[in-house]
Design a protein around this motif. Structure first.
Motif, PDB file in Angstrom:
ATOM      1  N   LEU A 685     -18.576 -10.581  32.572  1.00 13.05           N
ATOM      2  CA  LEU A 685     -17.196 -10.180  32.819  1.00 13.05           C
ATOM      3  C   LEU A 685     -16.826 -10.413  34.288  1.00 13.05           C
ATOM      4  N   LEU A 686     -17.721 -10.037  35.188  1.00 15.62           N
ATOM      5  CA  LEU A 686     -17.452 -10.245  36.611  1.00 15.62           C
ATOM      6  C   LEU A 686     -17.345 -11.728  36.937  1.00 15.62           C
ATOM      7  N   SER A 687     -18.248 -12.525  36.349  1.00 15.43           N
ATOM      8  CA  SER A 687     -18.213 -13.963  36.595  1.00 15.43           C
ATOM      9  C   SER A 687     -16.917 -14.579  36.075  1.00 15.43           C
ATOM     10  N   ALA A 688     -16.449 -14.098  34.918  1.00 12.08           N
ATOM     11  CA  ALA A 688     -15.205 -14.622  34.355  1.00 12.08           C
ATOM     12  C   ALA A 688     -14.020 -14.291  35.254  1.00 12.08           C
ATOM     13  N   LEU A 689     -13.988 -13.068  35.781  1.00  6.32           N
ATOM     14  CA  LEU A 689     -12.888 -12.685  36.658  1.00  6.32           C
ATOM     15  C   LEU A 689     -12.882 -13.511  37.939  1.00  6.32           C
ATOM     16  N   VAL A 690     -14.088 -13.767  38.478  1.00  8.18           N
ATOM     17  CA  VAL A 690     -14.174 -14.602  39.689  1.00  8.18           C
ATOM     18  C   VAL A 690     -13.724 -16.022  39.373  1.00  8.18           C
ATOM     19  N   ALA A 691     -14.132 -16.535  38.200  1.00 12.55           N
ATOM     20  CA  ALA A 691     -13.749 -17.894  37.813  1.00 12.55           C
ATOM     21  C   ALA A 691     -12.236 -18.036  37.671  1.00 12.55           C
ATOM     22  N   PHE A 692     -11.563 -16.936  37.289  1.00 13.68           N
ATOM     23  CA  PHE A 692     -10.105 -16.978  37.159  1.00 13.68           C
ATOM     24  C   PHE A 692      -9.395 -16.702  38.485  1.00 13.68           C
ATOM     25  N   GLY A 693     -10.147 -16.530  39.569  1.00 13.19           N
ATOM     26  CA  GLY A 693      -9.540 -16.402  40.884  1.00 13.19           C
ATOM     27  C   GLY A 693      -9.429 -14.998  41.434  1.00 13.19           C
ATOM     28  N   THR A 694     -10.032 -14.020  40.769  1.00 14.99           N
ATOM     29  CA  THR A 694      -9.991 -12.664  41.304  1.00 14.99           C
ATOM     30  C   THR A 694     -10.822 -12.585  42.586  1.00 14.99           C
ATOM     31  N   ARG A 695     -10.263 -11.939  43.590  1.00 14.77           N
ATOM     32  CA  ARG A 695     -10.975 -11.861  44.848  1.00 14.77           C
ATOM     33  C   ARG A 695     -12.181 -10.936  44.728  1.00 14.77           C
ATOM     34  N   ARG A 696     -13.245 -11.274  45.448  1.00 10.48           N
ATOM     35  CA  ARG A 696     -14.452 -10.444  45.414  1.00 10.48           C
ATOM     36  C   ARG A 696     -14.179  -9.046  45.983  1.00 10.48           C
ATOM     37  N   ARG A 697     -13.311  -9.000  46.999  1.00  6.74           N
ATOM     38  CA  ARG A 697     -12.966  -7.700  47.577  1.00  6.74           C
ATOM     39  C   ARG A 697     -12.336  -6.791  46.523  1.00  6.74           C
ATOM     40  N   THR A 698     -11.490  -7.366  45.696  1.00  7.81           N
ATOM     41  CA  THR A 698     -10.842  -6.583  44.642  1.00  7.81           C
ATOM     42  C   THR A 698     -11.861  -6.067  43.634  1.00  7.81           C
TER      43      THR A 698
END
Length: 778
Positions: A685-698
């Motif tokens: 889930l975390l990897s998918a969110l990062v792949a869609f452009g979610t910032r790591r800080r968020t």
């Protein structure tokens, strides 16, 4: 359903745990680590009574009662003197010895006694004296180290202890500090020591409060990886397994993790047991050999933990529908019911309520009702917290992206979040209650010493015959001493002390400045004799102290075998008013200046020097003790305090703090393992969110919110239950109900600090998981 079917399904689940690929093995490992930490602490707890018993037995075996009967010198006698001291807050047990014959008793831990001028020391004392930190103590112990005290002569690995050889010790025999003995060990026919009901209640509650979080963590650990496990179980339904069989297979997987956890726990315990020999907590240390779990309790742990793993898993799956095409947990779960969760704490209160107001005057508290009531109240925290978390997060609304991600995750899996903080909530609730109980009853075990710490901060008691006036001059020249006042004391009787006088009066000797500490003197010069009136024993003083009357001084020897020492009351007594002395006593009696003291009377005086210290001087107390050792090796240097506490109460409180530190360490370690397991579950889930452009800080902030919200709710609930339990316990002992807010805030803050620390430690793994390549699969 027969036992064979159960055994087959459980065995299949254990097999799947080890052969189910990398995911299964990781889950077993995480479960084993979590269970292992709990088992290690349980084994340590079961070993504590044994360790305390061994410490007690070792201490009893080396007892040397200096107030025993007087004996003549013989081939089997030893003259021994207490020379205990304190160094930077740590007690140093010291003994001066002089064997008088070849069959003199040898102290435990020694093969022979050191020669005069030599000493044998404990390993910890040898290490301290050899370091820079022991420089001042080395000056106090002017003996050559020739050996080491063996383990049988010590109560702990970090104990500071020594035996020093000396000469002419027999002349110092006084019946209380120095004596001639023929054996070591407890005094025969010594009255048994009993705890009063309130102290027994404290012990019971402390054990329940410390062990309950451990049980909660073990129950949590066996449910690691629950969501992935349930998805694997759906595959079993697809190949023909029914729902009951599937749950038993799941219980078998948990059983496998718990059995490996038992092995891990044993290893952790053995490592911790070895480590225990090198640490000291709250002044308590042990040797590794002391920590041997009671076989019965160890067997109980071995059986209970796997059984609990099976039962917890079956209980957790009772509301989960596992179907061939998936697990009905991804849908919104049914709302949790509150009524049965409230029954647990209410039942606990019902068990405790019959003992309210009992106090210590109505016999002992019913240990079963106490244990059951406290357990149910603490279990009530674990039952109520999931409902509280679910009810609160369901109403949380708008916010930033990180907040919304955290809230949505909590709304979907509030149970997992609550489980992670259950242990810390139980620990905090119990800690608040026990702290309230300690604070409420400590006044019953604390008494006023009467010592005026504004006038003096230390007192040095000198042996009889030691010149206390010259000693005062040496103390005055000691670094860190502002003022030194010396007073000598003895008792006067109407007949010799062999025949027990019927009326007595105190006699005090000192220079004019020192005598003004105990009486109001308008004028004074050396050679004056005063009689102080208006204090304690005033009538006896009026009856005894009459010019020309011959009085008898108390002899040094406790058995009164020394020649009778008499003193005739001189004429020209000056009557003065007694005032409260440094020790808090206002005594009537005779006051003599040095020139008025006959030589024979001077030998009966016991001197004390009262010292005012400069608190800005580092180690001022240690400099005083060093001077005391040079003046008199048997001097007793005491630090004044306005109050003193019961030794039994203090030891129970110390044990509570030691246990709390161990439990907090377990909480931190287990929370870290739980947090890592949660992150592993959400890797894709975390990897998918990062792949869609979610910032790591968020994402990092969302993980922090996911931890902070349940913890805040857990600490709030823990405070409520802890305050309730504390109030009930105070009512039971008959104490005034009051909230010790500093302790409440301290315990709550400690729990929060542990969680924040664990969260910070989990950030590096979190950052590593937030990579798009985490979406790859095989």
């Amino acid at each position: 359903m027969n036992a064979r079917q159960w055994g087959r399904d459980l065995g299949m689940g254990m097999k799947f745990a080890f052969t189910g690929g990398r995911e299964g093995r990781v889950r077993v490992l995480l479960t084993a680590i979590g269970v292992g930490l709990g088992v290690a602490l349980l084994l340590l707890t079961t070993a504590i009574p044994s360790a305390m018993a061994v410490r007690h037995d070792r201490d009893e075996a080396r007892l040397d009662y200096t107030y025993g009967p007087k004996r003549p010198k013989a081939a089997n006698t030893l003259v021994i003197a207490d020379a205990d001291t304190t160094y930077r807050g740590k007690d140093v047990r010291g003994r001066l010895v002089e064997p008088e014959g070849p069959r003199a008793p040898v102290a435990p831990g020694l093969s022979k006694y050191p020669a005069p001028g030599d000493m044998v020391v404990s390993p910890a004392l040898r290490e301290l004296l050899g370091s820079g930190a022991g420089k001042l103590l080395r000056e106090r112990l002017p003996y050559r180290i020739v050996g080491t005290i063996g383990e049988p002569g010590l109560i702990g690995s970090q104990e500071l202890s020594y035996y020093a050889g000396t000469k002419n010790l027999a002349s110092r025999i006084n019946g209380w500090q120095t004596a001639r003995i023929t054996r070591f060990g407890p005094q025969q026919n010594r009255p048994a020591s009993h705890l009063d009901p309130v102290l027994i209640l404290l012990v019971l509650v402390v054990f329940v409060v410390l062990l309950m979080p451990v049980a909660v963590f073990i129950a949590t650990a066996v449910r690691f990886g629950g969501e992935r496990r349930d998805r694997r179980l759906a595959a079993l339904r697809l190949v023909g397994s029914d729902s009951r069989m599937t749950r038993r297979i799941a219980a078998g997987e948990a059983l496998a993790g718990s059995l490996v956890g038992l092995l891990f726990g044993t290893v952790f315990f053995l490592l911790g047991r070895q480590l225990a020999g090198s640490v000291e907590i709250m002044g308590v240390s042990v040797f590794p050999s002391y920590l041997n779990p009671t076989p019965t309790l160890a067997a109980l742990v071995t059986v209970t933990v796997p059984a609990a793993a099976v039962l917890v898993t079956l209980f957790a799956l009772r509301g989960v529908v596992i179907e061939p095409l998936g697990v009905v947990r991804t849908a919104k779960p049914a709302r949790r019911r509150l009524w049965w969760r409230l029954l647990l704490p209410l039942a606990g209160l019902a068990m405790l309520s019959p003992m309210i107001g009992q106090g210590r005057s109505s016999g002992s508290f019913n240990e079963y009702l106490v244990t059951g009531g406290v357990l149910l109240l603490l279990i009530g925290v674990t039952a109520l917290l999931p409902w509280v978390v679910e009810a609160v997060v369901a109403r949380l609304g708008r916010g930033g992206v990180a907040w919304q991600l955290a809230v949505r995750r909590l709304q979907l899996s509030s149970g997992s979040a609550a489980r992670m903080v259950n242990g810390i909530a139980v620990a905090v609730a119990g800690a608040i209650a026990i702290q309230m109980l300690f604070a409420g009853v400590q006044g019953d075990y604390t008494k006023d010493t009467g010592q005026d710490t504004t006038r003096a901060q230390m007192q040095v008691n000198l042996s009889h015959g030691v010149g206390f006036l010259p000693a005062a001059a040496k103390f005055s020249a000691t670094e860190g001493v502002r003022k030194a006042s010396a007073l000598g004391n003895t008792e006067l009787g109407d007949r010799d002390w062999k025949h027990s006088p019927t009326t007595t009066a105190g006699l005090t000797v000192g220079d004019c400045a020192s005598l003004r500490e105990v009486a109001r003197l308008d004028s004074c010069r050396d050679g004056d004799v005063f009689v102080a009136r208006g204090g304690e024993a005033d009538e006896d003083v009026a009856k005894l102290i009459r010019p020309g009357r011959t009085l008898h001084a108390e002899t040094v020897d406790g058995n009164n075998d020394e020649p009778d020492v008499t003193w005739t009351v001189p004429g020209g007594l000056k009557r003065v008013q007694a005032v409260t002395g440094p020790t808090g006593m206002k005594d009537s009696g005779v006051l003599l200046t040095p020139a008025a003291v006959p030589d024979r009377l001077a030998a009966t005086l016991g001197g004390a020097v009262f010292l005012s210290l400069d608190s800005s001087v580092p180690d001022a107390q240690e400099h005083v003790r060093n001077t005391a050792a040079r003046v008199d090796p048997l001097a007793n240097a005491l630090v004044w305090s306005s109050t003193e506490q019961s030794a039994k109460f203090t030891s129970i409180r110390t044990g509570m703090f030691v246990g709390a530190i161990c439990v907090l360490a377990l909480i931190g370690a287990s929370l870290l393992v739980s947090q890592l397991e949660q992150l592993r579950e959400r890797r894709k889930l975390l990897s998918a969110l990062v792949a869609f452009g979610t910032r790591r800080r968020t994402l990092s902030l969302s993980v922090l919110w996911q931890t902070a919200i349940p913890i805040a709710l857990g600490l709030l609930l823990a405070s409520t239950v802890g305050l309730t339990l504390g109030a009930v316990l105070l009512k039971m002992v008959g104490a005034t109900v009051g909230v010790d807010w500093p302790s409440v805030l301290t315990m709550t803050g400690a729990g929060a600090v542990v969680v924040v620390t664990v969260t910070l430690l989990s950030l590096p793994p979190l950052l590593r998981l937030m990579r798009p390549d985490g979406l790859r699969t095989e």
